[in-house]
Design a protein around this motif. Sequence first.
Motif, PDB file in Angstrom:
ATOM      1  N   ASN A   1       0.832  -1.249  -0.099  1.00  0.00           N
ATOM      2  CA  ASN A   1       0.006   0.081   0.172  1.00  0.00           C
ATOM      3  C   ASN A   1       0.702   1.100  -0.144  1.00  0.00           C
ATOM      4  O   ASN A   1       0.243   2.423  -0.030  1.00  0.00           O
ATOM      5  CB  ASN A   1      -1.029  -0.020   1.247  1.00  0.00           C
ATOM      6  N   TYR A   2       1.906   1.184   0.034  1.00  0.00           N
ATOM      7  CA  TYR A   2       3.039   2.265   0.059  1.00  0.00           C
ATOM      8  C   TYR A   2       3.394   2.861  -1.200  1.00  0.00           C
ATOM      9  O   TYR A   2       4.444   2.803  -1.567  1.00  0.00           O
ATOM     10  CB  TYR A   2       4.300   2.194   1.034  1.00  0.00           C
ATOM     11  N   ASN A   3       2.296   3.203  -2.187  1.00  0.00           N
ATOM     12  CA  ASN A   3       2.877   3.611  -3.307  1.00  0.00           C
ATOM     13  C   ASN A   3       1.606   4.406  -4.073  1.00  0.00           C
ATOM     14  O   ASN A   3       0.619   4.596  -3.486  1.00  0.00           O
ATOM     15  CB  ASN A   3       3.226   2.950  -4.533  1.00  0.00           C
ATOM     16  N   ALA A   4       1.542   5.228  -5.067  1.00  0.00           N
ATOM     17  CA  ALA A   4       0.790   6.117  -5.574  1.00  0.00           C
ATOM     18  C   ALA A   4      -0.363   5.434  -6.451  1.00  0.00           C
ATOM     19  O   ALA A   4      -1.158   6.182  -6.994  1.00  0.00           O
ATOM     20  CB  ALA A   4       1.268   7.230  -6.293  1.00  0.00           C
ATOM     21  N   ARG A   5      -0.418   3.869  -6.330  1.00  0.00           N
ATOM     22  CA  ARG A   5      -1.337   3.318  -6.993  1.00  0.00           C
ATOM     23  C   ARG A   5      -2.010   2.066  -6.155  1.00  0.00           C
ATOM     24  O   ARG A   5      -1.681   1.037  -6.338  1.00  0.00           O
ATOM     25  CB  ARG A   5      -0.939   3.057  -8.450  1.00  0.00           C
ATOM     26  N   VAL A   6      -2.573   2.494  -5.250  1.00  0.00           N
ATOM     27  CA  VAL A   6      -3.047   1.201  -4.217  1.00  0.00           C
ATOM     28  C   VAL A   6      -3.973   0.246  -4.553  1.00  0.00           C
ATOM     29  O   VAL A   6      -4.356  -0.558  -4.118  1.00  0.00           O
ATOM     30  CB  VAL A   6      -3.242   1.958  -2.826  1.00  0.00           C
ATOM     31  N   ARG A   7      -4.590   0.788  -5.833  1.00  0.00           N
ATOM     32  CA  ARG A   7      -5.847   0.066  -6.415  1.00  0.00           C
ATOM     33  C   ARG A   7      -5.147  -1.034  -7.225  1.00  0.00           C
ATOM     34  O   ARG A   7      -5.695  -1.729  -8.052  1.00  0.00           O
ATOM     35  CB  ARG A   7      -6.798   1.004  -7.262  1.00  0.00           C
ATOM     36  N   ALA A   8      -3.967  -0.718  -7.627  1.00  0.00           N
ATOM     37  CA  ALA A   8      -3.207  -1.772  -8.504  1.00  0.00           C
ATOM     38  C   ALA A   8      -3.031  -2.973  -7.806  1.00  0.00           C
ATOM     39  O   ALA A   8      -2.895  -2.991  -6.663  1.00  0.00           O
ATOM     40  CB  ALA A   8      -1.969  -1.386  -9.132  1.00  0.00           C
ATOM     41  N   GLU A   9      -2.719  -4.277  -8.597  1.00  0.00           N
ATOM     42  CA  GLU A   9      -2.468  -5.247  -7.689  1.00  0.00           C
ATOM     43  C   GLU A   9      -0.980  -5.174  -6.645  1.00  0.00           C
ATOM     44  O   GLU A   9      -1.467  -5.733  -5.822  1.00  0.00           O
ATOM     45  CB  GLU A   9      -2.343  -6.724  -8.589  1.00  0.00           C
ATOM     46  N   ASN A  10      -0.079  -4.671  -7.253  1.00  0.00           N
ATOM     47  CA  ASN A  10       0.919  -4.590  -6.431  1.00  0.00           C
ATOM     48  C   ASN A  10       1.852  -5.775  -6.097  1.00  0.00           C
ATOM     49  O   ASN A  10       1.139  -6.643  -6.343  1.00  0.00           O
ATOM     50  CB  ASN A  10       0.827  -3.530  -5.292  1.00  0.00           C
TER      51      ASN A  10
ATOM     52  N   GLU B   1       8.244   1.633   9.514  1.00  0.00           N
ATOM     53  CA  GLU B   1       7.669   0.785   8.563  1.00  0.00           C
ATOM     54  C   GLU B   1       8.184   1.081   6.991  1.00  0.00           C
ATOM     55  O   GLU B   1       8.725   0.258   6.329  1.00  0.00           O
ATOM     56  CB  GLU B   1       6.122   0.578   8.284  1.00  0.00           C
ATOM     57  N   ALA B   2       8.307   2.553   6.678  1.00  0.00           N
ATOM     58  CA  ALA B   2       8.694   2.629   5.415  1.00  0.00           C
ATOM     59  C   ALA B   2      10.408   2.492   5.410  1.00  0.00           C
ATOM     60  O   ALA B   2      11.023   2.071   4.515  1.00  0.00           O
ATOM     61  CB  ALA B   2       8.799   4.240   5.055  1.00  0.00           C
ATOM     62  N   SER B   3      10.887   2.740   6.582  1.00  0.00           N
ATOM     63  CA  SER B   3      12.415   2.224   6.774  1.00  0.00           C
ATOM     64  C   SER B   3      12.608   0.758   6.412  1.00  0.00           C
ATOM     65  O   SER B   3      13.610   0.452   5.778  1.00  0.00           O
ATOM     66  CB  SER B   3      13.045   2.641   7.959  1.00  0.00           C
ATOM     67  N   LYS B   4      11.746  -0.031   6.791  1.00  0.00           N
ATOM     68  CA  LYS B   4      11.942  -1.511   6.537  1.00  0.00           C
ATOM     69  C   LYS B   4      11.873  -1.727   4.825  1.00  0.00           C
ATOM     70  O   LYS B   4      12.520  -2.357   4.408  1.00  0.00           O
ATOM     71  CB  LYS B   4      10.690  -2.323   7.269  1.00  0.00           C
ATOM     72  N   ILE B   5      10.885  -1.173   4.241  1.00  0.00           N
ATOM     73  CA  ILE B   5      10.621  -1.269   2.995  1.00  0.00           C
ATOM     74  C   ILE B   5      12.083  -1.002   2.322  1.00  0.00           C
ATOM     75  O   ILE B   5      12.642  -1.443   1.324  1.00  0.00           O
ATOM     76  CB  ILE B   5       9.384  -0.288   2.396  1.00  0.00           C
ATOM     77  N   VAL B   6      12.716   0.335   2.575  1.00  0.00           N
ATOM     78  CA  VAL B   6      13.744   0.813   1.821  1.00  0.00           C
ATOM     79  C   VAL B   6      15.018  -0.171   2.278  1.00  0.00           C
ATOM     80  O   VAL B   6      15.715  -0.298   1.280  1.00  0.00           O
ATOM     81  CB  VAL B   6      14.224   2.175   2.697  1.00  0.00           C
ATOM     82  N   GLU B   7      15.094  -0.796   3.489  1.00  0.00           N
ATOM     83  CA  GLU B   7      16.181  -1.688   3.368  1.00  0.00           C
ATOM     84  C   GLU B   7      16.032  -2.859   2.869  1.00  0.00           C
ATOM     85  O   GLU B   7      16.911  -3.630   2.257  1.00  0.00           O
ATOM     86  CB  GLU B   7      16.014  -1.966   5.174  1.00  0.00           C
ATOM     87  N   ALA B   8      14.554  -3.298   2.722  1.00  0.00           N
ATOM     88  CA  ALA B   8      14.219  -4.650   1.671  1.00  0.00           C
ATOM     89  C   ALA B   8      14.679  -4.194   0.314  1.00  0.00           C
ATOM     90  O   ALA B   8      15.393  -5.095  -0.147  1.00  0.00           O
ATOM     91  CB  ALA B   8      12.843  -5.145   1.981  1.00  0.00           C
ATOM     92  N   CYS B   9      14.579  -3.043  -0.212  1.00  0.00           N
ATOM     93  CA  CYS B   9      14.659  -2.675  -1.482  1.00  0.00           C
ATOM     94  C   CYS B   9      16.373  -2.734  -1.800  1.00  0.00           C
ATOM     95  O   CYS B   9      16.842  -3.319  -2.526  1.00  0.00           O
ATOM     96  CB  CYS B   9      14.372  -1.460  -2.007  1.00  0.00           C
ATOM     97  N   ILE B  10      17.011  -2.141  -0.531  1.00  0.00           N
ATOM     98  CA  ILE B  10      18.518  -2.194  -0.763  1.00  0.00           C
ATOM     99  C   ILE B  10      19.185  -3.646  -0.740  1.00  0.00           C
ATOM    100  O   ILE B  10      19.859  -3.974  -1.737  1.00  0.00           O
ATOM    101  CB  ILE B  10      19.126  -1.435   0.668  1.00  0.00           C
ATOM    102  N   ASP B  11      18.596  -4.237   0.137  1.00  0.00           N
ATOM    103  CA  ASP B  11      18.978  -5.770   0.239  1.00  0.00           C
ATOM    104  C   ASP B  11      18.632  -6.568  -1.224  1.00  0.00           C
ATOM    105  O   ASP B  11      19.625  -7.515  -1.512  1.00  0.00           O
ATOM    106  CB  ASP B  11      18.473  -6.456   1.263  1.00  0.00           C
ATOM    107  N   ALA B  12      17.694  -6.460  -1.752  1.00  0.00           N
ATOM    108  CA  ALA B  12      17.172  -7.101  -2.970  1.00  0.00           C
ATOM    109  C   ALA B  12      17.857  -6.556  -4.176  1.00  0.00           C
ATOM    110  O   ALA B  12      17.639  -7.113  -5.253  1.00  0.00           O
ATOM    111  CB  ALA B  12      15.595  -6.924  -2.958  1.00  0.00           C
ATOM    112  N   GLY B  13      18.545  -5.305  -4.170  1.00  0.00           N
ATOM    113  CA  GLY B  13      19.086  -4.832  -5.268  1.00  0.00           C
ATOM    114  C   GLY B  13      18.551  -4.022  -6.061  1.00  0.00           C
ATOM    115  O   GLY B  13      18.596  -4.042  -7.365  1.00  0.00           O
ATOM    116  N   VAL B  14      17.435  -3.551  -5.649  1.00  0.00           N
ATOM    117  CA  VAL B  14      16.513  -2.614  -6.305  1.00  0.00           C
ATOM    118  C   VAL B  14      17.361  -1.624  -6.958  1.00  0.00           C
ATOM    119  O   VAL B  14      18.104  -1.039  -6.290  1.00  0.00           O
ATOM    120  CB  VAL B  14      15.238  -2.124  -5.398  1.00  0.00           C
ATOM    121  N   ASP B  15      17.045  -1.093  -8.217  1.00  0.00           N
ATOM    122  CA  ASP B  15      17.878  -0.041  -9.029  1.00  0.00           C
ATOM    123  C   ASP B  15      17.389   1.215  -8.606  1.00  0.00           C
ATOM    124  O   ASP B  15      18.013   2.168  -9.075  1.00  0.00           O
ATOM    125  CB  ASP B  15      17.939  -0.453 -10.349  1.00  0.00           C
TER     126      ASP B  15
END
Length: 829
Positions: free
Chosen positions: A38-47, A82-96
């Motif tokens: 739900n942390y994005n500008a299209r919460v109605r998308a499947e995501n 909670e946002a910081s956890k998403i950020v760290e997960a993105c860093i760990d997953a190698g998100v670009d």
Amino acid sequence: MNRIKRNTIELLAPAGNWDCIRAAVANGADAVYFGIENYNARVRAENFHIDELPEIMAYLHKYHVQGYVTLNILIFEKEMNEASKIVEACIDAGVDGLIVQDMGLVKMIRDISPDFPIHGSTQMTVTSSEAVEFLKPYNLEVIVLGRENNLKQIRMIADQTDVPLEVFVHGALCVSYSGQCLTSEMLGGRSANRGECAQACRLPYDLIVDGEVKEMGNLAYVLSPKDLAALELIPELIESGVTTFKIEGRLKSPEYVANVVSKYRKAIDEYLAGRNYKPSKEEIRELQQSFSRGFTFGFLKGTNHKQLLDGTFPKSRGVYLGTVKKVLKDAVLCEIEAPLKRGDGIVFDAGRPEEKEEGGRVYDLRKKGKKIDGEVKQGLVEIVPGRHDINLTKVHVGDKIWKTSDQELEKRLRKTFETEKAFRLFPLGVSVTGSVGEPLKTVWHDEVTNNYVTIESTVNLEKAIKRPLTKEYLEEQLGRLGGTIFELSQIEVDLKEDVIIPVKELNRIRREAVDKLLLLRQTPYRYQKNQVETINSTRKQSKKEQSLYPSLISLCRSLEQIEASCQTDVDFIYADFEFTTDYPKAVQIARAYQKPIALATPRIHMPGENGILHGIIKASPDAILVRNLGAIYYYQQQNVTLPLIGDFSLNIANSKAVDLFLERGLSRITPSYDLNIQQMFDLLEHVPEEKIEIVIHQHLPMFHTEHCVYCTFLSEGTDFTNCGRPCEKHRISLQDRIGMIHPVRVDIGCRNTVYNAIEQSGAEYIANFLNAGISHYRIEFLEEDAKKVQEVIQLYREALEGKRTGTSVWKTLKATNQLGVTRGQLIKK
């Protein structure tokens, strides 16, 4: 693992689900953007779920495609961890990269990692080089410009910065500046800055001109733009300095993604190859077929208010076929302008899109009663609908006919991504060396990622009696890469003598090399990562003391309101005029009454508009109310010593954002209107209360748009150069479906703001704010006369002094009892 380098020119595709990711990759996207829960500008998308990140990034990197996560919403104080956890997960997953709106989130990401890529979202409302420069200290990898920038302005910005620039080239257009729309919140409690846009711009409105309803015929959708389609402008955009072309559509189908990505891939490649490219009529029709409210260049070719919207419908129509010439017993006669065949979907448009429309599948096509096989390109044709699809008694001569779907096109698009195969092949170079008694040594080079792996044989080379290893034989055996994403591009062989090795060993070497090169592609890049103990502000909290001398500020939008306010005991005056040329008069009046005055900047700052900002300095105010990043940067570059007060439009929603803007020189800030009352108090626990200003009375500014309703409907002109300035002679309001009348006002840049019909009051919470130590309170006026201004000021002064309850204030004024866009819950102790 080498990090994927951004292409010089990047095509960026949307993905709301896995099929959309595959469609984007298969059809040539360089990068894909997608949301997490739900942390994005299209919460109605499947995501996607956060635990899918490693799998998504491994898949994308396998095909050398970058993946960006959208975290492009405002983050409230209690959500920062909670946002910081998403950020760290993105860093760990190698998100670009993370696409970000919230400046507090930018600060938090930089606290966590100095090198993790941040992309400035279009929600940041960056529309000038000054705004780009404001963001420079945070090392953003790319900045998405506002959709309102035209080609000339984009070139000006690109010439003045070395930060890569991204623009939207296709998809739905917001009529309001992104990040500056409060309509969904105001009317439905769904924040556009939280990904919950209710698309109020797509609703019908009556136009009220000088108090009278203007007859508009079937033009009811006065704020609903057509869809952006800039396929023809790709060469000009590249030459203007754009590096990333972004396609809108995380709520769209994978067929849409496949269609649009493939068309823009072709346009970019043709230009880069030095060939002149102009899309065919068929290509444009196919784009329209996937989704279209009618196409426009938006503002890219400059302002033309007449071409921005159609006004007769708010939803996707597809391809225009023609109009009904005659209604037959079992068919309709039409002269079609686009190809049509059996199985295509059609709809009959009688000019009343809010009502149920007749539509369905084409069962047969006839000419003069004779059945036609295959596709009819154009001309007079009888369209026979499915027996139970369409009630022909409800179809009339003159109704428009639209082709809403094309099953053959959808099938062709699905084929591009439906079967899992190697969507792309990447070149491999191999070098082979060895001699008798030694292992065969092969070095494999992934020429795209520049990764190398060395694989040696497990058995030694033997002297060949017959059929020694030759370059041709090794090229054949090592080049058997079918079923993989690789193809052999070159091979170098340096064998000292005639040698031989079992073919099964060559097969093993090849398989192992491919596996290791794939692993290197898919291994997450390691960013620098700091240990951050706490996300919330570490400021030592002093005991909040009740403000004994609260300051009352009056924001005025006319000289009459300025004078009326000056005649009260208000502590500070703000001037926010449609025409800033009147600012010197406002300052003169305030000086006469010995009242300090601040002047407001426009909400938007475009290239070439520094003269407006300079004019504010020349008017000699006591402070400046700044409303955009560009204005902050400009005044600091001019070494202005006046206090700079940050307004709500900076979208400050958490303590990290407060810290950032105070560090950048603001004297105090006004929190975002997206905060409800509880979220406001969550914020106040972590910020210096003396630096906060609360708006407790206003007509909420709902839409803020480059689209001028005055020019579109009261003028024959197309923009400010030829419109005749109807805004100086008339007053327009928009009446919604429930009869509420919302005033529309124009600023110095000819931008329109639609204000809510009823003022809202936060008076009920004044005692709570006083107890929290807040000492700056603002009330805003819109069209009130002098008497009303003074009445409102008196009521709020009495409330601040404890002589009147907040409830009595809003009830006396017949205002809505809420703060910001949502009332929320506040537990009173």
